[in-house]
Motif scaffolding. Sequence first.
Motif, mmCIF file in Angstrom:
data_model
loop_
_atom_site.group_PDB
_atom_site.id
_atom_site.type_symbol
_atom_site.label_atom_id
_atom_site.label_comp_id
_atom_site.label_asym_id
_atom_site.label_seq_id
_atom_site.Cartn_x
_atom_site.Cartn_y
_atom_site.Cartn_z
ATOM 1 N N LEU A 90 22.889 2.894 -49.348
ATOM 2 C CA LEU A 90 22.399 2.465 -50.995
ATOM 3 C C LEU A 90 21.949 1.213 -51.099
ATOM 4 O O LEU A 90 20.840 0.793 -51.795
ATOM 5 N N ARG A 91 22.365 0.301 -50.121
ATOM 6 C CA ARG A 91 21.713 -1.282 -50.265
ATOM 7 C C ARG A 91 20.137 -0.848 -49.731
ATOM 8 O O ARG A 91 19.431 -1.744 -50.149
ATOM 9 N N GLU A 92 20.008 -0.398 -48.758
ATOM 10 C CA GLU A 92 18.394 0.005 -48.225
ATOM 11 C C GLU A 92 17.737 0.518 -49.091
ATOM 12 O O GLU A 92 16.533 0.127 -49.376
ATOM 13 N N ALA A 93 18.373 1.431 -49.728
ATOM 14 C CA ALA A 93 17.511 2.380 -50.724
ATOM 15 C C ALA A 93 17.341 1.488 -52.088
ATOM 16 O O ALA A 93 16.180 1.496 -52.340
ATOM 17 N N GLY A 94 18.136 1.064 -52.411
ATOM 18 C CA GLY A 94 18.188 0.064 -53.617
ATOM 19 C C GLY A 94 16.929 -0.926 -53.600
ATOM 20 O O GLY A 94 15.981 -1.385 -54.377
ATOM 21 N N ALA A 95 17.064 -1.534 -52.190
ATOM 22 C CA ALA A 95 15.980 -2.729 -52.085
ATOM 23 C C ALA A 95 14.762 -2.222 -51.988
ATOM 24 O O ALA A 95 13.776 -2.593 -52.527
ATOM 25 N N ALA A 96 14.444 -0.823 -51.349
ATOM 26 C CA ALA A 96 13.209 -0.225 -51.350
ATOM 27 C C ALA A 96 12.623 0.192 -52.396
ATOM 28 O O ALA A 96 11.437 -0.075 -52.734
ATOM 29 N N PHE A 97 13.466 0.541 -53.274
ATOM 30 C CA PHE A 97 13.099 1.302 -54.582
ATOM 31 C C PHE A 97 12.539 -0.053 -55.520
ATOM 32 O O PHE A 97 11.760 0.126 -56.231
ATOM 33 N N THR A 98 13.437 -0.910 -55.559
ATOM 34 C CA THR A 98 12.966 -2.217 -56.286
ATOM 35 C C THR A 98 11.759 -3.011 -55.796
ATOM 36 O O THR A 98 10.866 -3.418 -56.628
ATOM 37 N N GLU A 99 11.489 -2.894 -54.245
ATOM 38 C CA GLU A 99 10.122 -3.478 -53.926
ATOM 39 C C GLU A 99 9.075 -2.719 -54.291
ATOM 40 O O GLU A 99 8.051 -3.163 -54.420
ATOM 41 N N ARG A 100 9.115 -1.399 -53.930
ATOM 42 C CA ARG A 100 7.747 -0.487 -54.045
ATOM 43 C C ARG A 100 7.894 0.567 -55.033
ATOM 44 O O ARG A 100 6.625 1.230 -55.239
ATOM 45 N N GLY A 101 9.079 0.897 -55.715
ATOM 46 C CA GLY A 101 8.966 1.872 -56.626
ATOM 47 C C GLY A 101 9.819 3.332 -55.987
ATOM 48 O O GLY A 101 9.268 3.437 -54.768
ATOM 49 N N PHE A 102 10.306 3.831 -56.867
ATOM 50 C CA PHE A 102 11.032 5.259 -56.314
ATOM 51 C C PHE A 102 10.336 6.037 -55.686
ATOM 52 O O PHE A 102 10.447 6.683 -54.699
ATOM 53 N N HIS A 103 9.087 6.465 -56.336
ATOM 54 C CA HIS A 103 8.264 7.460 -55.888
ATOM 55 C C HIS A 103 7.388 7.030 -54.653
ATOM 56 O O HIS A 103 6.732 7.880 -54.102
ATOM 57 N N ASN A 104 7.331 5.916 -54.308
ATOM 58 C CA ASN A 104 6.428 5.546 -53.136
ATOM 59 C C ASN A 104 7.238 5.132 -52.064
ATOM 60 O O ASN A 104 6.841 4.926 -51.031
ATOM 61 N N VAL A 105 8.706 5.513 -51.902
ATOM 62 C CA VAL A 105 9.502 5.370 -50.869
ATOM 63 C C VAL A 105 10.140 6.931 -50.368
ATOM 64 O O VAL A 105 10.631 7.575 -51.229
ATOM 65 N N SER A 106 9.889 7.523 -49.237
ATOM 66 C CA SER A 106 10.551 8.644 -48.903
ATOM 67 C C SER A 106 11.776 8.125 -48.119
ATOM 68 O O SER A 106 12.161 7.284 -47.511
ATOM 69 N N LEU A 107 12.598 9.446 -47.965
ATOM 70 C CA LEU A 107 13.778 9.202 -47.093
ATOM 71 C C LEU A 107 13.428 9.093 -45.786
ATOM 72 O O LEU A 107 14.139 8.561 -44.861
ATOM 73 N N ASP A 108 12.270 9.609 -45.300
ATOM 74 C CA ASP A 108 12.074 9.318 -43.780
ATOM 75 C C ASP A 108 11.780 7.769 -43.629
ATOM 76 O O ASP A 108 12.203 7.328 -42.520
ATOM 77 N N GLU A 109 10.997 7.212 -44.497
ATOM 78 C CA GLU A 109 11.060 5.818 -44.356
ATOM 79 C C GLU A 109 12.372 5.099 -44.393
ATOM 80 O O GLU A 109 12.555 4.185 -43.599
ATOM 81 N N LEU A 110 13.157 5.209 -45.111
ATOM 82 C CA LEU A 110 14.308 4.738 -45.297
ATOM 83 C C LEU A 110 15.312 4.928 -43.915
ATOM 84 O O LEU A 110 15.891 4.004 -43.665
ATOM 85 N N ALA A 111 15.224 6.342 -43.703
ATOM 86 C CA ALA A 111 15.879 6.505 -42.329
ATOM 87 C C ALA A 111 15.252 5.633 -41.332
ATOM 88 O O ALA A 111 15.996 5.189 -40.421
ATOM 89 N N ALA A 112 14.131 5.624 -41.336
ATOM 90 C CA ALA A 112 13.320 4.670 -40.141
ATOM 91 C C ALA A 112 13.846 3.384 -40.199
ATOM 92 O O ALA A 112 14.047 2.749 -39.092
ATOM 93 N N ARG A 113 14.119 2.839 -41.382
ATOM 94 C CA ARG A 113 14.460 1.230 -41.335
ATOM 95 C C ARG A 113 15.753 1.091 -40.975
ATOM 96 O O ARG A 113 15.910 0.026 -40.621
ATOM 97 N N LEU A 114 16.655 2.185 -40.950
ATOM 98 C CA LEU A 114 17.856 2.111 -40.817
ATOM 99 C C LEU A 114 18.266 2.739 -39.440
ATOM 100 O O LEU A 114 19.208 2.504 -38.686
ATOM 101 N N GLY A 115 17.165 2.975 -38.660
ATOM 102 C CA GLY A 115 17.226 3.450 -37.368
ATOM 103 C C GLY A 115 17.997 4.834 -37.270
ATOM 104 O O GLY A 115 18.800 5.061 -36.229
ATOM 105 N N ILE A 116 18.000 5.507 -38.363
ATOM 106 C CA ILE A 116 18.826 6.941 -38.225
ATOM 107 C C ILE A 116 17.926 8.004 -38.681
ATOM 108 O O ILE A 116 16.726 7.802 -38.896
ATOM 109 N N SER A 117 18.401 9.342 -38.489
ATOM 110 C CA SER A 117 17.829 10.384 -38.762
ATOM 111 C C SER A 117 17.798 10.761 -40.281
ATOM 112 O O SER A 117 18.717 10.316 -41.030
#
Length: 204
Positions: free
Chosen positions: A25-52
């Motif tokens: 949630l912390r990573e997603a919230g930060a990404a949504f705030t920085e770039r907007g919900f529609h500009n962030v993919s789950l693939d990107e969030l997973a990569a930022r956290l080093g998970i699948s």
Amino acid sequence: MARKRWNGEFETSEEQQAIKRRLLLREAGAAFTERGFHNVSLDELAARLGISKTVFYYYFRDKNHLLQNCVEIGFELAETALDRAEALDACGLEKAACFMHAYVTGITSEMGACAVLTELNSLNADDLAAVRKRQRAFGRRLVKLIEEGCKDGSIQTDNARVAASWILSPPLGIPRLSQLWQVQDGKGLADRYADLVRRSLRPL
């Protein structure tokens, strides 16, 4: 009496799950705030956290569900701050300042980036309708607090609703203003925003 596994040295499975969910949630919230919900993919969030990406689906049904939970955190921060202000034994102006201080403290906390209320329109229609209803209820409480300050003479405003909207607006930009963190910690920001409320609403 049952003993804790490993003498309590390690967190329980439930605690571990809660920590992982909070990180997502912390990573997603930060990404949504920085770039907007529609500009962030789950693939990107997973990569930022080093998970699948499949890890996300263990905790959240889909991206909309993830946003729902971020919005929930934002509401919890705001409602907890207002609860504290309403319970304060003080004049209306100090209650308004207390709300601002507690709210900014929440936004600058670990999970504060999840206060992505600017992304509400990205929710599906049913979820958005429920959120709008909750917003209106919260707004009525804040307006009532300001009206109490007008009655006790500690607040001067021609329109309590406008004053409430003004109070809520500035803190929402904090997660986007990264330069603030270079010169001011969370407590310092909370102090400054609370003082801004006092100076703006007190009688001339």
